[in-house]
Scaffold this motif. Structure first.
Motif, short mmCIF file in Angstrom:
data_model
loop_
_atom_site.label_atom_id
_atom_site.label_comp_id
_atom_site.label_asym_id
_atom_site.label_seq_id
_atom_site.Cartn_x
_atom_site.Cartn_y
_atom_site.Cartn_z
N UNK A 177 -10.96 24.00 6.21
CA UNK A 177 -10.82 24.77 7.45
C UNK A 177 -9.50 25.54 7.44
N UNK A 178 -8.42 24.85 7.09
CA UNK A 178 -7.12 25.51 7.04
C UNK A 178 -7.10 26.58 5.96
N UNK A 179 -7.70 26.27 4.81
CA UNK A 179 -7.73 27.25 3.73
C UNK A 179 -8.49 28.50 4.12
N UNK A 180 -9.64 28.34 4.81
CA UNK A 180 -10.42 29.49 5.24
C UNK A 180 -9.66 30.32 6.26
N UNK A 181 -9.02 29.64 7.23
CA UNK A 181 -8.24 30.37 8.24
C UNK A 181 -7.16 31.20 7.60
N UNK A 182 -6.35 30.58 6.75
CA UNK A 182 -5.20 31.28 6.18
C UNK A 182 -5.60 32.27 5.10
N UNK A 183 -6.73 32.03 4.45
CA UNK A 183 -7.22 33.04 3.50
C UNK A 183 -7.63 34.30 4.23
N UNK A 226 3.12 40.05 -10.68
CA UNK A 226 3.93 38.83 -10.77
C UNK A 226 4.77 38.66 -9.50
N UNK A 227 5.33 39.76 -9.00
CA UNK A 227 6.11 39.70 -7.76
C UNK A 227 5.25 39.24 -6.59
N UNK A 228 3.99 39.67 -6.60
CA UNK A 228 3.08 39.26 -5.53
C UNK A 228 2.82 37.77 -5.57
N UNK A 229 2.58 37.24 -6.76
CA UNK A 229 2.32 35.80 -6.90
C UNK A 229 3.55 34.99 -6.54
N UNK A 230 4.70 35.36 -7.09
CA UNK A 230 5.94 34.61 -6.84
C UNK A 230 6.32 34.67 -5.35
N UNK A 254 6.39 31.45 -2.64
CA UNK A 254 7.62 31.08 -1.92
C UNK A 254 7.41 31.19 -0.42
N UNK A 255 6.84 32.31 0.03
CA UNK A 255 6.64 32.53 1.45
C UNK A 255 5.68 31.55 2.07
N UNK A 256 4.55 31.30 1.40
CA UNK A 256 3.57 30.38 1.98
C UNK A 256 4.06 28.94 1.95
N UNK A 257 4.89 28.59 0.97
CA UNK A 257 5.48 27.25 0.97
C UNK A 257 6.35 27.05 2.21
N UNK A 258 7.07 28.09 2.60
CA UNK A 258 7.90 28.03 3.80
C UNK A 258 7.02 27.88 5.05
N UNK A 313 -2.71 26.21 3.72
CA UNK A 313 -1.88 27.39 3.94
C UNK A 313 -1.46 28.01 2.62
N UNK A 314 -0.86 27.20 1.74
CA UNK A 314 -0.35 27.74 0.47
C UNK A 314 -1.49 28.26 -0.40
N UNK A 315 -2.56 27.48 -0.52
CA UNK A 315 -3.66 27.91 -1.37
C UNK A 315 -4.41 29.09 -0.81
N UNK A 316 -4.84 28.99 0.45
CA UNK A 316 -5.65 30.05 1.05
C UNK A 316 -4.90 31.36 1.19
N UNK A 317 -3.69 31.30 1.74
CA UNK A 317 -2.96 32.55 1.99
C UNK A 317 -2.48 33.20 0.69
N UNK A 318 -2.04 32.38 -0.26
CA UNK A 318 -1.54 32.95 -1.52
C UNK A 318 -2.65 33.70 -2.26
N UNK A 319 -3.79 33.07 -2.43
CA UNK A 319 -4.90 33.71 -3.15
C UNK A 319 -5.32 35.00 -2.45
N UNK A 320 -5.43 34.94 -1.12
CA UNK A 320 -5.89 36.11 -0.37
C UNK A 320 -4.87 37.24 -0.41
#
Length: 293
Positions: free
Chosen positions: A24-30, A61-65, A69-73, A230-237
């Motif tokens: 649920x969280x992954x879908x929301x943040x993705x 690479x800048x996008x991934x890094x 960092x941002x989603x971890x915060x 949050x980290x997985x869904x938002x980062x991939x998206x």
């Protein structure tokens, strides 16, 4: 009664239901990680300093890094909400005291009103790009009605995103990626000179959600589920969104997008079945206005 019990209580006196899992969280943040004007953000990603364009590899690479960092915060800021069951602005009382905490709360309300209104504008402009015969104010009202409906049943809306909307978004992104890769050449040249500013830009895109993270995480089954989603869904998206934006900007023309950010919509609508798949992305954008409200 069970449906009512599974929704957010109307006051903070009620116990928040813990119904959201990692999917649920992954879908929301993705879905929050895919933004219509995020596609035009590729302009700043590719040339964050204005005088040192990045190579395609450096930009990706800048996008991934930056996203990690941002989603971890954002993910870390969500954990106190899971543990206490309180939204972000209530948690600030422990840092500032009740009276001083009113200041960031008021600022947060102003920010959400501003972003909510901005999202209605974006949705209406994108819908107009598909159906130019329908007046812009009509789309604003329709987007507002849909946003309100989602807001009345927020946890139900998140479950709806997971079950149906996310699948449509994934299919749409794959379709546009295939088409853009065949239509637009990858950006050539560039360097790694502006890598650090590009990472900083991507971090800023992510951490803008920090004031809202606990509001949804307080309904998570665990802090791990909230953080991972949050980290997985938002980062991939976000990586997919900015990567797709690089090619959309190349097709639309950097000058045109720089003059009018909504010009980035044109390549999407012009693609085969573009109106259908871009319509899915426009409909999905209401989760942004919903989250702000």
């Amino acid at each position: 009664m069970s449906h009512v019990a599974d929704e957010v209580p109307l006051t903070l006196d009620g116990q928040p239901p813990k119904t959201l899992g990692v999917l649920d969280q992954g879908a929301l943040w993705a879905n929050l990680g895919v933004s219509l004007l995020g596609f035009s953000g590729a302009l700043l990603l590719l040339n964050p300093t204005g005088d040192a364009p990045l190579s395609l590899a450096a930009a990706l690479v800048a996008t991934v890094v930056g996203s990690l960092i941002g989603t971890a915060m954002v993910g870390l800021s969500a954990i106190p909400g899971t543990r206490t069951g309180q939204p972000a602005m209530v948690l600030l009382r422990g840092l500032f005291g009740a009276r001083i905490s009113y200041a960031p709360t008021v600022l947060n309300i102003v920010q959400m009103l501003g972003w909510g209104a901005f999202e209605l504008w974006v949705i209406a402009k994108a819908a107009t790009a598909i159906f130019d015969g329908v007046a812009y104010p009509v789309w604003v009202v329709l987007a507002g009605v849909l946003t309100t409906a989602l807001t009345i049943w927020p946890l139900g809306a998140i479950r709806l995103l997971r079950r149906y909307v996310t699948v449509g978004v994934i299919v749409s992104m794959i379709w546009f990626t295939w088409y853009f890769l065949s239509e637009a050449p990858a950006p050539a040249g560039g360097s790694w000179t502006g890598f650090a500013p590009a990472v900083d830009y991507v971090i800023a895109l992510s951490v803008s959600w920090v004031p809202l993270a606990a509001d949804f995480a307080r309904h998570s089954r665990s802090g791990r589920a909230a953080f991972t989603g949050i980290v997985g869904g938002y980062t991939v998206a976000q990586v997919a969104c900015l990567g797709l934006g690089v090619y959309a900007v190349a097709i639309a023309g950097a000058a045109a997008v720089n003059a009018d950010n909504t010009a980035v919509f044109d390549p999407f609508v012009a693609a085969p079945l573009g109106a259908v798949f871009f319509g899915i992305l426009v409909l999905r954008e209401t989760d942004q206005s919903f989250a702000n409200v």
